[in-house]
Design a protein around this motif. Structure first.
Motif, mmCIF file in Angstrom:
data_model
loop_
_atom_site.group_PDB
_atom_site.id
_atom_site.type_symbol
_atom_site.label_atom_id
_atom_site.label_comp_id
_atom_site.label_asym_id
_atom_site.label_seq_id
_atom_site.Cartn_x
_atom_site.Cartn_y
_atom_site.Cartn_z
ATOM 1 N N MET A 150 0.828 -1.203 0.000
ATOM 2 C CA MET A 150 0.000 0.000 0.000
ATOM 3 C C MET A 150 0.863 1.255 0.000
ATOM 4 O O MET A 150 0.580 2.242 -0.699
ATOM 5 C CB MET A 150 -0.926 -0.011 1.221
ATOM 6 C CG MET A 150 -2.014 -1.072 1.161
ATOM 7 S SD MET A 150 -2.816 -1.360 2.773
ATOM 8 C CE MET A 150 -3.485 0.263 3.127
ATOM 9 N N THR A 154 1.121 4.097 -3.040
ATOM 10 C CA THR A 154 0.874 5.514 -2.754
ATOM 11 C C THR A 154 2.042 6.378 -3.219
ATOM 12 O O THR A 154 1.849 7.439 -3.836
ATOM 13 C CB THR A 154 0.632 5.715 -1.254
ATOM 14 O OG1 THR A 154 -0.479 4.911 -0.838
ATOM 15 C CG2 THR A 154 0.330 7.171 -0.933
ATOM 16 N N CYS A 207 -7.087 -1.275 10.564
ATOM 17 C CA CYS A 207 -8.273 -1.831 9.900
ATOM 18 C C CYS A 207 -9.543 -1.103 10.336
ATOM 19 O O CYS A 207 -10.465 -0.917 9.534
ATOM 20 C CB CYS A 207 -8.389 -3.321 10.214
ATOM 21 S SG CYS A 207 -7.122 -4.352 9.433
ATOM 22 N N VAL A 210 -9.834 2.074 8.333
ATOM 23 C CA VAL A 210 -10.210 1.760 6.955
ATOM 24 C C VAL A 210 -11.702 1.455 6.888
ATOM 25 O O VAL A 210 -12.408 1.926 5.982
ATOM 26 C CB VAL A 210 -9.390 0.564 6.428
ATOM 27 C CG1 VAL A 210 -9.949 0.080 5.081
ATOM 28 C CG2 VAL A 210 -7.927 0.968 6.265
ATOM 29 N N VAL A 214 -14.448 3.661 4.615
ATOM 30 C CA VAL A 214 -15.212 2.942 3.589
ATOM 31 C C VAL A 214 -16.704 2.962 3.929
ATOM 32 O O VAL A 214 -17.555 3.155 3.045
ATOM 33 C CB VAL A 214 -14.697 1.503 3.435
ATOM 34 C CG1 VAL A 214 -15.602 0.701 2.500
ATOM 35 C CG2 VAL A 214 -13.269 1.500 2.901
ATOM 36 N N TRP A 217 -17.997 6.350 3.012
ATOM 37 C CA TRP A 217 -18.202 6.457 1.564
ATOM 38 C C TRP A 217 -19.500 5.784 1.137
ATOM 39 O O TRP A 217 -20.229 6.286 0.289
ATOM 40 C CB TRP A 217 -17.043 5.799 0.811
ATOM 41 C CG TRP A 217 -15.765 6.562 0.852
ATOM 42 C CD1 TRP A 217 -15.597 7.891 1.118
ATOM 43 C CD2 TRP A 217 -14.461 6.030 0.616
ATOM 44 N NE1 TRP A 217 -14.267 8.223 1.073
ATOM 45 C CE2 TRP A 217 -13.541 7.114 0.751
ATOM 46 C CE3 TRP A 217 -13.959 4.770 0.299
ATOM 47 C CZ2 TRP A 217 -12.165 6.943 0.578
ATOM 48 C CZ3 TRP A 217 -12.591 4.601 0.122
ATOM 49 C CH2 TRP A 217 -11.711 5.681 0.262
ATOM 50 N N ILE A 235 -8.571 6.553 -4.356
ATOM 51 C CA ILE A 235 -8.920 5.548 -3.345
ATOM 52 C C ILE A 235 -7.700 4.891 -2.712
ATOM 53 O O ILE A 235 -7.636 4.762 -1.475
ATOM 54 C CB ILE A 235 -9.886 4.507 -3.942
ATOM 55 C CG1 ILE A 235 -11.237 5.156 -4.219
ATOM 56 C CG2 ILE A 235 -10.052 3.315 -3.001
ATOM 57 C CD1 ILE A 235 -12.242 4.236 -4.895
ATOM 58 N N PRO A 236 -6.681 4.426 -3.468
ATOM 59 C CA PRO A 236 -5.536 3.774 -2.806
ATOM 60 C C PRO A 236 -4.855 4.655 -1.766
ATOM 61 O O PRO A 236 -4.514 4.188 -0.671
ATOM 62 C CB PRO A 236 -4.597 3.464 -3.980
ATOM 63 C CG PRO A 236 -5.481 3.375 -5.168
ATOM 64 C CD PRO A 236 -6.547 4.399 -4.940
ATOM 65 N N ILE A 239 -7.140 5.014 1.360
ATOM 66 C CA ILE A 239 -7.141 3.780 2.154
ATOM 67 C C ILE A 239 -5.841 3.670 2.948
ATOM 68 O O ILE A 239 -5.838 3.326 4.138
ATOM 69 C CB ILE A 239 -7.322 2.553 1.242
ATOM 70 C CG1 ILE A 239 -8.718 2.542 0.613
ATOM 71 C CG2 ILE A 239 -7.079 1.262 2.016
ATOM 72 C CD1 ILE A 239 -9.843 2.298 1.588
ATOM 73 N N THR A 240 -4.723 3.971 2.285
ATOM 74 C CA THR A 240 -3.427 3.931 2.969
ATOM 75 C C THR A 240 -3.380 4.948 4.094
ATOM 76 O O THR A 240 -2.920 4.648 5.201
ATOM 77 C CB THR A 240 -2.288 4.214 1.973
ATOM 78 O OG1 THR A 240 -2.335 3.260 0.911
ATOM 79 C CG2 THR A 240 -0.929 4.133 2.655
ATOM 80 N N ALA A 242 -5.877 6.218 5.796
ATOM 81 C CA ALA A 242 -6.747 5.795 6.891
ATOM 82 C C ALA A 242 -6.061 4.732 7.746
ATOM 83 O O ALA A 242 -6.066 4.807 8.986
ATOM 84 C CB ALA A 242 -8.063 5.253 6.326
ATOM 85 N N PHE A 243 -5.470 3.724 7.080
ATOM 86 C CA PHE A 243 -4.787 2.669 7.838
ATOM 87 C C PHE A 243 -3.625 3.254 8.638
ATOM 88 O O PHE A 243 -3.452 2.926 9.820
ATOM 89 C CB PHE A 243 -4.279 1.578 6.895
ATOM 90 C CG PHE A 243 -3.879 0.310 7.596
ATOM 91 C CD1 PHE A 243 -4.697 -0.808 7.556
ATOM 92 C CD2 PHE A 243 -2.692 0.230 8.321
ATOM 93 C CE1 PHE A 243 -4.343 -1.975 8.221
ATOM 94 C CE2 PHE A 243 -2.328 -0.920 8.985
ATOM 95 C CZ PHE A 243 -3.161 -2.034 8.934
#
Length: 271
Positions: A150, A154, A207, A210, A214, A217, A235-236, A239-240, A242-243
């Motif tokens: 990830m 990014t 997690c 994430v 999500v 969204w 999105i990638p 997501i990265t 957020a994690f």
């Protein structure tokens, strides 16, 4: 209502499970988490707010990049609480207390209440991470590898001029600091998880955030399911990010806990 479901019965069961000292720690950390997420972010965050941090400072795309920031800061105290007590249920109890504090605040300010059920879901995910055998094969290899990938994706998006910024996900016309920070931290956290696979709450907190973004969204849009989702190229990175936010706060909790443990052991040895 049966005796097993009365508030008095449940309170007695909690008191029987947690010691008075542990309950004091849980309540204190829940209060700190509530105060931090409710009043402290404007003083702690560059940009003065979650939107200011993610859009003005980090130049990240949206929507949703800042919606979980308060939750991520809460992860610091949730993970620290369960590291101290070492008892399942600590995170959920702390989250329930934080939700109750938030309900009381909203009732006092606007006269109605809004249940933050996502905060409870975050707590459940963190608790589950502690109960699952994530330190065993193949999981101890999967999550560090996935997080590193990830981070690489990014950074690749940034280096190939495919970074997005702003609430509408427009092409970045300035250096996308958020991409660089998220990518580097994702790789660093992957190395930490590879070296210390027992740090399961780092995975759980990542997690959880994430899931938070999500879910937002999917259900926060006014035009239907996932109508609030960002453009696909953004999105990638989101997501990265957020994690990384959740995992980094959990890693800080591990750091604080290790420092405290060393301090206590040194104090005991000196006496």
């Amino acid at each position: 209502m049966t005796d097993e479901t009365t508030p008095t019965y449940l309170t007695n069961r909690i008191k029987g499970y947690f010691s008075p000292q542990e309950l004091g720690i849980i309540i204190a950390l829940a209060v700190i988490a509530f105060l931090t997420s409710s009043f402290g972010l404007s003083h702690l965050l560059p940009g003065g707010s979650a939107p200011g941090l993610v859009h003005a400072f980090l130049k990240l795309p949206g929507p949703g990049a800042g919606i979980f920031i308060a939750s991520a800061f809460t992860c610091l105290w949730l993970v620290l609480g369960i590291l101290i007590t070492k008892k399942p249920g600590t995170v959920i109890l702390m989250s329930v207390l934080i939700v109750l504090f938030s309900l009381a605040l909203s009732l006092a300010k606007v006269g109605n209440v809004r249940l933050d059920y996502l905060a409870l879901m975050v707590a459940i995910i963190i608790e589950c991470a502690g109960l699952l055998p994530l330190e065993q094969k193949p999981w101890k290899f999967i999550f560090p590898s996935l997080l590193s990938i990830m981070g690489i994706i990014t950074l690749a998006l940034m280096l190939t001029n495919n970074a997005k910024m702003g609430e509408n996900g427009a092409a970045a016309n300035v250096f996308p600091l958020g991409y660089a920070v998220s990518g580097i931290l994702a790789i660093a956290l992957g190395v930490i998880l590879w070296s210390y696979p027992s740090a399961k709450y780092i995975i759980g907190a990542g997690c959880a955030e994430v899931f938070y973004i999500v879910f937002s969204w999917a259900f926060n849009g006014k035009s239907g399911f996932f109508s609030w989702a960002p453009v696909a190229p953004a999105i990638p990175a989101l997501i990265t990010f957020a994690f990384v936010c959740g995992a980094f706060m959990a890693a800080l909790a591990y750091g604080f806990y290790l420092l405290w443990t060393v301090y206590v052991q040194h104090g005991s040895a000196s006496t």
